[in-house]
Write a protein that holds these residues in place. Structure first.
Motif, PDB file in Angstrom:
ATOM      1  N   LEU A 135       7.304  85.979  12.689  1.00  0.00           N
ATOM      2  CA  LEU A 135       6.727  84.831  13.171  1.00  0.00           C
ATOM      3  C   LEU A 135       7.357  83.482  12.543  1.00  0.00           C
ATOM      4  CD1 LEU A 135       4.536  83.798  15.296  1.00  0.00           C
ATOM      5  CD2 LEU A 135       2.737  83.930  13.572  1.00  0.00           C
TER       6      LEU A 135
ATOM      7  N   LEU B 135      11.429  83.011  13.897  1.00  0.00           N
ATOM      8  CA  LEU B 135      12.017  83.441  15.067  1.00  0.00           C
ATOM      9  C   LEU B 135      13.226  82.571  15.525  1.00  0.00           C
ATOM     10  CD1 LEU B 135      10.277  85.337  16.911  1.00  0.00           C
ATOM     11  CD2 LEU B 135       9.920  83.171  18.355  1.00  0.00           C
TER      12      LEU B 135
ATOM     13  N   GLN C   8       8.382  79.300  24.021  1.00  0.00           N
ATOM     14  CA  GLN C   8       9.121  78.397  23.053  1.00  0.00           C
ATOM     15  C   GLN C   8       8.176  77.372  22.796  1.00  0.00           C
ATOM     16  OE1 GLN C   8      12.983  77.248  24.667  1.00  0.00           O
ATOM     17  NE2 GLN C   8      12.946  79.162  26.164  1.00  0.00           N
TER      18      GLN C   8
ATOM     19  N   TRP D  17       5.518  78.561  20.005  1.00  0.00           N
ATOM     20  CA  TRP D  17       6.095  78.869  18.694  1.00  0.00           C
ATOM     21  C   TRP D  17       6.287  77.389  18.160  1.00  0.00           C
ATOM     22  CZ3 TRP D  17      10.842  78.127  16.317  1.00  0.00           C
ATOM     23  CH2 TRP D  17      10.886  79.091  15.045  1.00  0.00           C
TER      24      TRP D  17
ATOM     25  N   TYR E  15       3.334  76.011  16.596  1.00  0.00           N
ATOM     26  CA  TYR E  15       2.975  76.702  15.434  1.00  0.00           C
ATOM     27  C   TYR E  15       3.861  76.258  14.178  1.00  0.00           C
ATOM     28  CZ  TYR E  15       3.804  80.670  11.850  1.00  0.00           C
ATOM     29  OH  TYR E  15       4.008  80.873  10.769  1.00  0.00           O
ATOM     30  N   ARG E  16       5.207  76.142  14.434  1.00  0.00           N
ATOM     31  CA  ARG E  16       6.040  75.609  13.428  1.00  0.00           C
ATOM     32  C   ARG E  16       5.561  74.116  12.709  1.00  0.00           C
ATOM     33  NH1 ARG E  16       8.195  77.412   9.788  1.00  0.00           N
ATOM     34  NH2 ARG E  16      10.298  76.672  10.133  1.00  0.00           N
TER      35      ARG E  16
ATOM     36  N   LEU F  18       3.178  85.777  22.637  1.00  0.00           N
ATOM     37  CA  LEU F  18       4.263  84.890  23.250  1.00  0.00           C
ATOM     38  C   LEU F  18       4.724  85.683  24.514  1.00  0.00           C
ATOM     39  CD1 LEU F  18       6.177  84.415  19.847  1.00  0.00           C
ATOM     40  CD2 LEU F  18       4.867  82.629  21.434  1.00  0.00           C
TER      41      LEU F  18
ATOM     42  N   LEU G  33       2.462  87.231  17.816  1.00  0.00           N
ATOM     43  CA  LEU G  33       3.818  87.474  18.117  1.00  0.00           C
ATOM     44  C   LEU G  33       3.709  87.902  19.448  1.00  0.00           C
ATOM     45  CD1 LEU G  33       5.880  89.079  15.222  1.00  0.00           C
ATOM     46  CD2 LEU G  33       6.388  87.083  16.516  1.00  0.00           C
TER      47      LEU G  33
ATOM     48  N   LEU H 194      14.494  83.111  20.858  1.00  0.00           N
ATOM     49  CA  LEU H 194      13.691  81.993  21.507  1.00  0.00           C
ATOM     50  C   LEU H 194      14.049  81.514  22.820  1.00  0.00           C
ATOM     51  CD1 LEU H 194      11.030  80.653  20.581  1.00  0.00           C
ATOM     52  CD2 LEU H 194      12.746  78.722  19.602  1.00  0.00           C
TER      53      LEU H 194
END
Length: 379
Positions: free
Chosen positions: A35, A38, A51, A54, A57-58, A13, A10, A43
């Motif tokens: 996390l 978000l 952005q 993240w 990551y998703r 970022l 986190l 965001l």
């Protein structure tokens, strides 16, 4: 995923910071949940790179760049003996956890137990006078001898003198950085930082490994210095200075603020005088600080009047004539009745003895000289 890895991710970022981190924790309850979830409203406020990180990551989970960096950061810390202390852990300092939006994570080299010692912050000017440096060393040594850890920022000037005073007294001292713990700044104080670690103290930062000493980092550093401490001692500071900001942060955090007064002719005394006007306690000895804190620890040992230098009568007259102010040579000559030639020789002798210093506009007692003056004029 554990809380430490999620917190590292986190904070990686760009644009997150402590404020947004704690908003997420309040909403989702934990770093892993934050996390994972978000919100779009947050965001959209982050830079495009954050952005993108993240969203990767998703989509990729543990194979993403964000978690790879977090794991690598943990490994780098392990390799050089840096401990990661997460807010909420038992090792995290209680006082620091009580400030508004505390650092979510501390990087620490040294003794974690030092975080839990009763601490006094000592701060002041980088270009301090000799008297200011003397005071920083003497107050830090006496307070360390009474059982306090001395906390400061490893900067040149008052900070370094305070760390040195604590070490000379065999006490613990903590250095809070505006850079990563692996990029010590200023470089001139690297040996001092190593000595702090070797003698049971600690070097601390909230910044990731490899972070440079950028100007924007120091206000964040200052809130940690004050947040760790029961009180803060301002030794010398200009009216516009980072040290004065640290003292005001301490007041906002309901910490005790102490200030050493100085000559009205010394620009570096004006910050101290400003804080005294705003409610800081005026202090003349370390015993004043211990007393203000309710006798938390034992009284520091008093100075031995017989331990000072043995001076001739003409030297003692000069010390008395200087008093607590900056005095021109003409004023000193008038008050002592000395001719210019012998007076210049006496001033040089006292300067070599560390009892006074020459400044623009005249001469002023050092901290050692001021203590001698108090012995000459008791009460």
């Amino acid at each position: 995923m554990d809380a430490l890895t999620a917190t590292l991710a986190l904070l990686r970022l760009e644009g997150m910071g402590s404020a947004r981190y704690w908003q997420l924790i309040e909403r989702f309850g934990s770093a892993p949940a934050a996390l994972q979830s978000l919100p779009d409203t947050l965001l959209q406020k982050l830079p495009e790179r954050a952005q993108s990180q993240w969203r990767e990551y998703r989509s990729r989970g543990e194979r993403c760049e964000l978690l790879a960096w977090a794991q690598a950061e943990r490994e780098r810390c392990g390799e050089i003996g840096v401990q990661l202390v997460l807010c909420g852990d038992d090792e995290y300092p209680t006082l620091l956890a009580q400030i508004a939006r505390p650092p979510p994570l501390l990087y620490l080299r040294g003794n974690t137990a030092a975080l839990h010692l009763p601490q006094i912050a000592v701060v002041g000017a980088r270009r301090a006078s000799r008297g200011g440096l003397d005071n920083a060393r003497a107050f830090a040594a006496e307070l360390a001898g009474a059982g306090f850890a001395i906390t400061s920022g490893l900067a040149l000037g008052v900070d370094a003198a305070a760390h040195r005073g604590a070490l000379n007294a065999g006490g613990a001292t903590l250095a809070v950085l505006g850079s990563g713990v692996d990029r010590l700044y200023p470089r001139r104080n690297i040996p001092l930082a190593e000595e702090i670690v070797e003698n049971g103290g600690a070097v601390i930062s909230e910044l990731p490994m490899g972070s440079g000493a950028e100007a924007a980092n120091f206000p964040r550093r200052n809130r940690i210095i004050s947040g760790l401490s029961l009180g803060i001692l301002l030794v010398e500071a200009a009216v516009r200075s980072g040290s004065l900001i640290t003292a005001r942060l301490a007041a906002e955090q309901n910490r005790e603020v102490f200030a050493i007064p100085g000559s009205i002719h010394n620009p570096l005394a004006r910050g101290c005088h400003r804080m005294i006007k705003e409610g800081a306690a005026l202090v003349e000895t370390s015993a004043d600080i211990v007393e203000q804190l309710g006798g938390l620890l034992a009284e520091p040992q008093s100075q031995n009047p017989d331990a000072g230098p043995q001076l001739a009568e003409d030297q003692l007259r000069v010390i008395a004539a200087l008093g607590g102010d900056l005095r021109s040579i003409e004023q000193i000559a008038r008050d002592t009745g000395e001719d210019a030639g012998p007076l210049m020789a006496t001033l040089l002798q006292l300067e070599l003895a560390g009892l006074l210093e020459q400044l623009p506009g005249g001469y002023q007692l050092t901290g050692q000289g001021a203590r001698l003056l108090r012995q000459l004029l008791p009460g």
